[in-house]
Design an enzyme around this catalytic site. Structure first.
Site, PDB file in Angstrom:
ATOM      1  N   ASP A   1     -61.208   8.478  37.080  1.00 36.72           N
ATOM      2  CA  ASP A   1     -61.332   9.296  38.283  1.00 36.72           C
ATOM      3  C   ASP A   1     -60.198   8.940  39.240  1.00 36.72           C
ATOM      4  OD1 ASP A   1     -63.581  10.655  37.478  1.00 36.72           O
ATOM      5  OD2 ASP A   1     -64.973   9.177  38.304  1.00 36.72           O
TER       6      ASP A   1
ATOM      7  N   ARG B   1     -58.217  16.789  25.526  1.00 31.31           N
ATOM      8  CA  ARG B   1     -58.748  18.135  25.778  1.00 31.31           C
ATOM      9  C   ARG B   1     -57.853  18.799  26.800  1.00 31.31           C
ATOM     10  NH1 ARG B   1     -61.514  20.554  22.272  1.00 31.31           N
ATOM     11  NH2 ARG B   1     -62.831  21.746  23.709  1.00 31.31           N
TER      12      ARG B   1
ATOM     13  N   ARG C   1     -81.889  10.950  39.108  1.00 32.09           N
ATOM     14  CA  ARG C   1     -82.643  10.481  40.282  1.00 32.09           C
ATOM     15  C   ARG C   1     -84.003  11.131  40.356  1.00 32.09           C
ATOM     16  NH1 ARG C   1     -78.156  12.603  43.496  1.00 32.09           N
ATOM     17  NH2 ARG C   1     -76.554  10.987  43.421  1.00 32.09           N
TER      18      ARG C   1
END
Ligand code: UDP
Length: 391
Positions: free
Chosen positions: A374, A267, A175
């Protein structure tokens, strides 16, 4: 006793599905191999602090339906994630924004920042970014890449940035305003009382057993998971016996099929958690260490997810921090992140194909779907399945 669904894994995906199934009049039995429910979003209350035991989780979504859905189970605070990055003796705000750029180049205006980044990108001559390195360089230029991305990313994923998929870096906003909010999403916060409370709410009235490892049970029970013409029978390690029609499996899909097509890559993360004798260790919930030489990726100071206060609004004395170390997953470790490279995704597709002939089992969640999802996306996936499955 017979249940409609055996749900393997009491994480977010399994718990949302269980909740929806119960609401639809179905019966569910949930098992989890860990001693606790909640999977990786599990939080543990210690000294008045909700410790994110399996890594920091900040809920964010742009989907009002999903936001309303989680708000059924807990009130959310107004935490906004604004991590700080430490690179050698320099300190920057994240995500990449005007605060970052003004500190890096001693400039004031968006125009100046845009100019610097544009010039750095032009020198690189990247037309079609083929990997994370090229993607990052062509978004933010050399300085930001070298100081804030390269070391951190290579530590987190254990791979050269040239060998990583570019979508990972697209998670981060860029941004040209002075805005340190890590996410672009409309809704954001941390559940007051911790994530465990949400999972408890979802699983209310549902049979749950922890410390039950499906892989072990599968071997011992010789379960027929291909043929669903009649219910399967299972006896848990605590002696509980029941039948079930279908199964929702949220563990690793490659492990389920005994690594038939080889291992998928994950991971893992190791946390060094300690109580520190101070009320304020780092002044922020999340501080990233972006240089390669520091062995951990970030330090979490859990109390700041709740503004340093307990549920009565009283300041919490002392503090708890977790250093986060990323490592390659090997058998016996907790898998955290699927490594979605092209090669791994191809292997996953083979497992997915194989799973189609398996009539009794539905795979879901980050590990079952082998996808870097997510929390809001996990809920959306579980609700999607519930809609299809429970109609
Ligand atoms: N990232 C980075 N520098 C940072 C933080 C993140 O380069 O200081 C990159 C890195 O490649 C990482 C990705 O952004 O894998 C996603 O980070 P995020 O914080 O979203 O990861 P998570 O919280 O899911 O571990």
């Amino acid at each position: 006793m017979k249940y409609d669904y055996l749900i393997v894994g009491a994480g977010l995906y399994g718990s949302v599905f269980a909740h929806e199934a119960k609401k639809a009049g179905k019966t569910c039995f949930v098992i989890d191999k860990r001693p606790n429910i909640g999977g990786n979003i599990y939080t543990e209350r210690k000294n008045g602090i909700d410790v994110h035991k399996y890594g920091a989780h900040i809920f964010h979504t742009s989907d009002k339906e999903i936001w309303d859905y989680v708000n059924q189970f807990a009130d959310f605070n107004n935490y906004v994630n604004s991590p700080v990055a430490v690179y050698k003796d320099e300190l920057y705000n994240l995500p990449f924004n005007m605060n970052t750029f003004s500190k890096m180049w001693n400039i004031k205006t968006p125009k100046e920042a845009e100019e610097i980044i544009k010039n750095q990108i032009a020198d690189l001559n990247i037309t079609d970014p083929a990997n994370l390195e090229e993607q990052a360089l062509s978004l933010v230029g050399t300085d930001v890449y070298e100081k804030l991305i390269k070391g951190y990313t290579e530590k987190q994923w254990g791979k050269d940035c040239k060998d990583l998929p570019s979508f990972i870096i697209k998670r981060l906003p860029l941004r040209f305003t002075f805005d340190n909010n890590y996410f672009n999403d409309r809704y954001q916060g941390i559940p007051i009382g911790g994530y465990t409370k949400i999972i408890e709410g979802m699983l209310e009235g549902i049979e749950v057993r922890c410390n039950e490892d499906w892989i072990e049970l599968y071997k011992e029970n010789k379960i027929n998971d291909n043929d669903n013409s009649k219910p399967a029978k299972i006896t848990l390690s605590d002696g509980t016996s029941f039948e079930f029609e279908k199964m929702i499996y949220t563990g690793q899909i490659d492990e389920y099929f005994n690594y038939l097509y080889g291992h998928l890559e994950y991971r893992s993360v190791r946390f060094e958690t300690e109580e520190v004798d101070t009320d304020n260790y780092q002044g922020n919930a999340v501080v990233n260490y972006t240089e390669r030489e520091v062995p951990y990726t970030r330090i979490i100071e859990h109390k700041w997810f709740n503004f340093g206060k307990d549920e009565n609004g009283e300041p919490i004395k002392g503090t708890i921090i977790s250093k986060e170390y990323s490592s390659a997953w090997k058998i016996g470790d907790e898998p955290y992140y699927p490594v979605n490279t092209e090669k791994n995704n191809k292997t996953y597709e083979k497992y997915k194909e194989l799973s189609k002939s398996n009539k009794r089992v539905i795979f879901g969640g980050r590990l079952g779907l082998y996808k870097y999802l997510d929390m809001d996306k996990v809920i959306a996936e579980a609700l999607k399945l519930a809609k299809e499955e429970l109609k």
